[in-house]
Design an enzyme around this catalytic site. Structure first.
Site, PDB file in Angstrom:
ATOM      1  N   ASP A  78      27.783  79.676 -28.611  1.00 40.44           N
ATOM      2  CA  ASP A  78      28.440  78.385 -28.386  1.00 40.44           C
ATOM      3  C   ASP A  78      27.489  77.201 -28.482  1.00 40.44           C
ATOM      4  OD1 ASP A  78      27.086  79.163 -26.182  1.00 40.44           O
ATOM      5  OD2 ASP A  78      28.757  79.010 -24.784  1.00 40.44           O
TER       6      ASP A  78
ATOM      7  N   LYS B 181      20.956  76.352 -11.739  1.00 37.89           N
ATOM      8  CA  LYS B 181      21.634  75.238 -11.093  1.00 37.89           C
ATOM      9  C   LYS B 181      20.878  74.681  -9.881  1.00 37.89           C
ATOM     10  CE  LYS B 181      26.083  76.970 -12.662  1.00 37.89           C
ATOM     11  NZ  LYS B 181      25.699  78.245 -13.227  1.00 37.89           N
TER      12      LYS B 181
HETATM   13  P1  GTP Z   1      32.685  80.920 -20.145  1.00 36.41           P
HETATM   14  O1  GTP Z   1      33.646  81.978 -19.668  1.00 36.41           O
HETATM   15  O2  GTP Z   1      33.382  79.633 -20.396  1.00 36.41           O
HETATM   16  O3  GTP Z   1      31.479  80.793 -19.267  1.00 36.41           O
HETATM   17  O4  GTP Z   1      32.156  81.327 -21.602  1.00 36.41           O
HETATM   18  P2  GTP Z   1      31.464  82.676 -22.109  1.00 36.41           P
HETATM   19  O5  GTP Z   1      32.313  83.841 -21.834  1.00 36.41           O
HETATM   20  O6  GTP Z   1      31.120  82.451 -23.543  1.00 36.41           O
HETATM   21  O7  GTP Z   1      30.192  82.803 -21.209  1.00 36.41           O
HETATM   22  P3  GTP Z   1      28.770  82.096 -21.376  1.00 36.41           P
HETATM   23  O8  GTP Z   1      28.940  80.711 -21.887  1.00 36.41           O
HETATM   24  O9  GTP Z   1      28.020  82.308 -20.140  1.00 36.41           O
HETATM   25  O10 GTP Z   1      28.136  83.022 -22.496  1.00 36.41           O
HETATM   26  C1  GTP Z   1      27.035  82.637 -23.260  1.00 36.41           C
HETATM   27  C2  GTP Z   1      27.060  83.464 -24.534  1.00 36.41           C
HETATM   28  O11 GTP Z   1      27.020  84.844 -24.206  1.00 36.41           O
HETATM   29  C3  GTP Z   1      28.322  83.269 -25.351  1.00 36.41           C
HETATM   30  O12 GTP Z   1      27.918  83.282 -26.685  1.00 36.41           O
HETATM   31  C4  GTP Z   1      29.181  84.472 -25.014  1.00 36.41           C
HETATM   32  O13 GTP Z   1      30.007  84.875 -26.098  1.00 36.41           O
HETATM   33  C5  GTP Z   1      28.136  85.525 -24.742  1.00 36.41           C
HETATM   34  N1  GTP Z   1      28.557  86.500 -23.742  1.00 36.41           N
HETATM   35  C6  GTP Z   1      28.929  86.271 -22.451  1.00 36.41           C
HETATM   36  N2  GTP Z   1      29.211  87.431 -21.835  1.00 36.41           N
HETATM   37  C7  GTP Z   1      29.001  88.414 -22.760  1.00 36.41           C
HETATM   38  C8  GTP Z   1      29.128  89.843 -22.732  1.00 36.41           C
HETATM   39  O14 GTP Z   1      29.462  90.458 -21.732  1.00 36.41           O
HETATM   40  N3  GTP Z   1      28.824  90.513 -23.898  1.00 36.41           N
HETATM   41  C9  GTP Z   1      28.428  89.862 -25.041  1.00 36.41           C
HETATM   42  N4  GTP Z   1      28.169  90.587 -26.134  1.00 36.41           N
HETATM   43  N5  GTP Z   1      28.312  88.535 -25.093  1.00 36.41           N
HETATM   44  C10 GTP Z   1      28.587  87.815 -23.968  1.00 36.41           C
END
Ligand code: GTP
Length: 309
Positions: A110, A161
């Site tokens: 992201d 944080k």
């Molecule tokens: P939020 O639910 O809005 O926090 O978004 P998110 O699910 O993308 O979580 P976050 O922004 O913390 O994740 C950062 C990156 O890690 C993103 O590119 C996610 O797609 C990826 N990510 C988060 N959790 C996982 C997981 O369990 N497995 C994998 N493969 N990628 C993950």
């Protein structure tokens, strides 16, 4: 060279859009976020991209295989039986990452920025240490994970944080994309009567007469704006329809009209309003912020921000 991109998150902060598409496939400036990254990696001679998938893995695979072929890059899908967070996926993909001694890139899916991969690689190879992380400055570090580092850039610690000011570099990056496009590829931005500031319109979108569009607007493929619309600080996703004289302004943030949604005539939509996929907003309503889940039809005004299920 190889790269691993974490694409398995639920993307809860981007709901309701991520109820229809996983966050890496949500378009940013008319292109899935993930494709911005893969294109930049390909330009840095990355030939294999490992996608650490979990949530909606199949959709990701179906939509990306064709794009990867066009870009000449090999995609490897590393499937997690259950979400492994942000470090687990790296261990799972160990066999791919350790197949050679070359360094590899790891990205959150992201992040949109200038993608300084070449400089990053050069910097990394010069200091010869185990890893290098790209950080960015933010106004309010208390909302993020903060990196504390020494004068030469060596990382001391990470603080999640923080309550008091420690440092204002966070491990994420976003530049104002359209402003940067204006500087680098102004020809990709729209101009002409009724266009104000930075506006990106897909060539397959249809724009009616006497519309006023901008600043900071993107209009996706196959979208339709009828006559007399006024759209400011908004993103109109693929195949959405904005009917006559609708007025949209995201003000401090953005209004997003989801894929195939329809905004009725003379609707006034403002504040941070996000319509999920295939939402219908009936004519002449006032929508003042909030999130609308996919496939809803709205027939009364929403004077205060709320989640509409
Ligand atoms: P939020 O639910 O809005 O926090 O978004 P998110 O699910 O993308 O979580 P976050 O922004 O913390 O994740 C950062 C990156 O890690 C993103 O590119 C996610 O797609 C990826 N990510 C988060 N959790 C996982 C997981 O369990 N497995 C994998 N493969 N990628 C993950």
């Amino acid at each position: 060279m190889r790269a691993l991109i974490l694409v398995g998150g639920y993307g809860t902060r981007l709901r309701p859009l991520t109820l229809s598409r996983p966050k890496p496939l949500v378009e940013f400036a008319n292109k899935p976020i993930l494709l911005h990254q893969i294109e930049a990696l390909v330009q840095t001679n990355v030939t294999e991209v490992i996608l650490a998938v979990s949530y909606r893995a199949q959709q990701m695979e179906e939509e990306l295989v064709h794009e990867a072929k066009k870009l000449g890059v090999r995609l490897i899908f590393s499937h997690e039986p259950e979400p492994l967070g942000t470090a687990g996926p790296l261990a799972l993909a160990r066999e791919y990452l350790c197949a050679s001694d070359d360094p590899f890139f790891v990205l959150n899916s992201d992040i949109i920025c200038e993608f300084p991969f070449k400089q990053l690689l050069e910097f990394h190879e010069n200091h010869g240490k185990e890893g290098t992380i790209v950080v960015t400055k933010v106004e309010e570090p208390s909302k993020y994970g903060v990196v504390v580092y020494e004068e030469d850039g060596k990382i001391q610690s990470f603080v999640e944080k923080p309550q008091e000011f420690i440092s204002n570099k966070i491990n994420a990056g976003m530049s104002m994309y359209l402003t940067s496009l204006r500087q680098k590829h102004p020809e990709q931005l729209h101009s002409g009567p009724g266009i104000v500031g930075n506006v990106l319109i897909d060539p397959t979108a249809t724009i009616g007469k006497d519309c006023r569009i901008g600043p900071n607007v993107t209009i996706g493929p196959g979208a339709t704006l009828a006559d007399g619309c006024c759209i400011k600080r908004s993103t109109i996703l693929k195949a959405a329809i904005i009917k006559e004289h609708a007025w949209l302004d995201g003000q401090v943030l953005i209004c997003i009209v989801g894929w195939r949604s329809v905004v009725g005539r003379w609707v006034r939509m403002e504040g941070t309003t996000v319509l999920g996929e295939d939402v219908i907003v009936k004519d002449e309503l006032y929508i003042n912020g909030g999130q609308v889940l996919p496939h809803k039809s709205i027939s009364t005004s929403v004077p205060e921000p709320q989640i509409i299920m």
